[in-house]
Design an enzyme around this catalytic site. Sequence first.
Site, PDB file in Angstrom:
ATOM      1  N   HIS A  25       0.847  -1.200   0.000  1.00 35.01           N
ATOM      2  CA  HIS A  25       0.000   0.000   0.000  1.00 35.01           C
ATOM      3  C   HIS A  25       0.883   1.250   0.000  1.00 35.01           C
ATOM      4  O   HIS A  25       0.681   2.156  -0.814  1.00 35.01           O
ATOM      5  CB  HIS A  25      -0.905  -0.030   1.250  1.00 35.01           C
ATOM      6  CG  HIS A  25      -1.789   1.166   1.387  1.00 35.01           C
ATOM      7  ND1 HIS A  25      -3.164   1.082   1.240  1.00 35.01           N
ATOM      8  CD2 HIS A  25      -1.510   2.461   1.654  1.00 35.01           C
ATOM      9  CE1 HIS A  25      -3.686   2.287   1.413  1.00 35.01           C
ATOM     10  NE2 HIS A  25      -2.697   3.151   1.675  1.00 35.01           N
ATOM     11  N   GLU A  26       1.872   1.263   0.880  1.00 33.42           N
ATOM     12  CA  GLU A  26       2.732   2.451   0.982  1.00 33.42           C
ATOM     13  C   GLU A  26       3.560   2.643  -0.289  1.00 33.42           C
ATOM     14  O   GLU A  26       3.798   3.767  -0.716  1.00 33.42           O
ATOM     15  CB  GLU A  26       3.631   2.359   2.220  1.00 33.42           C
ATOM     16  CG  GLU A  26       2.879   2.308   3.550  1.00 33.42           C
ATOM     17  CD  GLU A  26       1.806   3.383   3.678  1.00 33.42           C
ATOM     18  OE1 GLU A  26       1.978   4.493   3.128  1.00 33.42           O
ATOM     19  OE2 GLU A  26       0.769   3.105   4.326  1.00 33.42           O
ATOM     20  N   HIS A  61       1.839   4.498  -2.896  1.00 31.83           N
ATOM     21  CA  HIS A  61       1.877   5.953  -2.724  1.00 31.83           C
ATOM     22  C   HIS A  61       3.118   6.582  -3.365  1.00 31.83           C
ATOM     23  O   HIS A  61       3.183   7.796  -3.490  1.00 31.83           O
ATOM     24  CB  HIS A  61       1.816   6.324  -1.234  1.00 31.83           C
ATOM     25  CG  HIS A  61       0.421   6.261  -0.668  1.00 31.83           C
ATOM     26  ND1 HIS A  61      -0.650   6.895  -1.249  1.00 31.83           N
ATOM     27  CD2 HIS A  61      -0.066   5.636   0.436  1.00 31.83           C
ATOM     28  CE1 HIS A  61      -1.734   6.658  -0.537  1.00 31.83           C
ATOM     29  NE2 HIS A  61      -1.408   5.882   0.500  1.00 31.83           N
ATOM     30  N   HIS A  72      -6.202   7.925  -2.592  1.00 30.32           N
ATOM     31  CA  HIS A  72      -6.708   6.548  -2.653  1.00 30.32           C
ATOM     32  C   HIS A  72      -7.789   6.459  -3.727  1.00 30.32           C
ATOM     33  O   HIS A  72      -8.941   6.140  -3.441  1.00 30.32           O
ATOM     34  CB  HIS A  72      -7.300   6.138  -1.301  1.00 30.32           C
ATOM     35  CG  HIS A  72      -6.261   6.039  -0.225  1.00 30.32           C
ATOM     36  ND1 HIS A  72      -6.451   6.472   1.052  1.00 30.32           N
ATOM     37  CD2 HIS A  72      -5.001   5.550  -0.246  1.00 30.32           C
ATOM     38  CE1 HIS A  72      -5.366   6.254   1.778  1.00 30.32           C
ATOM     39  NE2 HIS A  72      -4.459   5.693   1.004  1.00 30.32           N
TER      40      HIS A  72
HETATM   41 NI    NI Z   1      -2.670   5.103   1.822  1.00 33.34          NI
END
Ligand code: NI
Length: 330
Positions: free
Chosen positions: A226-227, A230, A236
């Site tokens: 998830h990170e 980014h 998101h």
């Molecule tokens: Ni996030």
Amino acid sequence: MDAITLGISFRGVTQSFDVPKEATFGTLQSLIEGVTQIPVEYQKLISPDRGLIKSGKLANGAETPLEEVFPTEASRKKIMLMGTPIQKLQELQETEVLKAQEHAKLIRHNQNMKRKAKKAATTPVNPDVYKYTFHRLEPLPFLPYPEKSLAVLRRLKEDRGVQAIMVKYKWSVPVLTELDPASNTTHQSRLLGRNQNKGQVIELRLRTDDYDGWCHYKDVRKVLCHELTHNVHSEHDQNFIELCHKLEREVVEFDPFGKSGKQLGEDVYNGPGYGPEEFCDEGGWFGTTQVLGGADVTSSSAGTFNVAEESMRAKLRRAAESRRKDNSEE
Ligand code: NI
């Protein structure tokens, strides 16, 4: 006399054999086989005056009359017999077969291990692995057992699936560190990870809420995916979700040992358990202000903490110190 008496000693016991005068050496061998179960070809007869008697070396082979083989009384008294009875031979053969099978199995096993080791040694390491990676691993030094957190960070860095996606997307992250649980937990939210400035620093929550345990490795790796997403997408949005799910798939697919993934060990137990759609963070993080769950506002890089967080940190620090003291007194 119509018979010749031979004293044959076998395993310390001497037995008398009365054989007809016209008997041959072959007759004696058959007789011995009948009594002792030692096959003819395994019999060794040693006479005191001529040593080992080999039928092939006798004048007429096995047909040589016994009178010629043992011409004197003295030569007939203490003939030594050596050999192994047939049943014993079969047992030995069976044992040998079993041993050989075990041996072959062991050899095959060793060959497989060698082949695997060789393959691992000869599989060239992609130099990009050192380029696209997390260059520094930083556990939080004031929490207990930082070395265990470091081990988790190192495992993530060396995870073949993680390595593969880092290389594929050409991501070079200066710092992978542990998220401070105290300053990232409020009544409203718990942050699981944070990505500062599109991949400058990635923080991951490694510990369970009581700080005494470590989260499930695979859950932490999911948060890492998830990170890492980014690095590309701050919000998101749909693009984010697509890439994030792709990474989660690839991190498993690219790991040649992924499906039989090892557990981290005794310190890992069921962590908070993150669902795939669950709240991870507040999106890509820029600058110095981080909003936690919309309620508490903390300016962590400016070094100001609210009182509750500060006392939590102090408590943890004291706990770590007393633990160290305990250890040194032991
Ligand atoms: Ni996030």
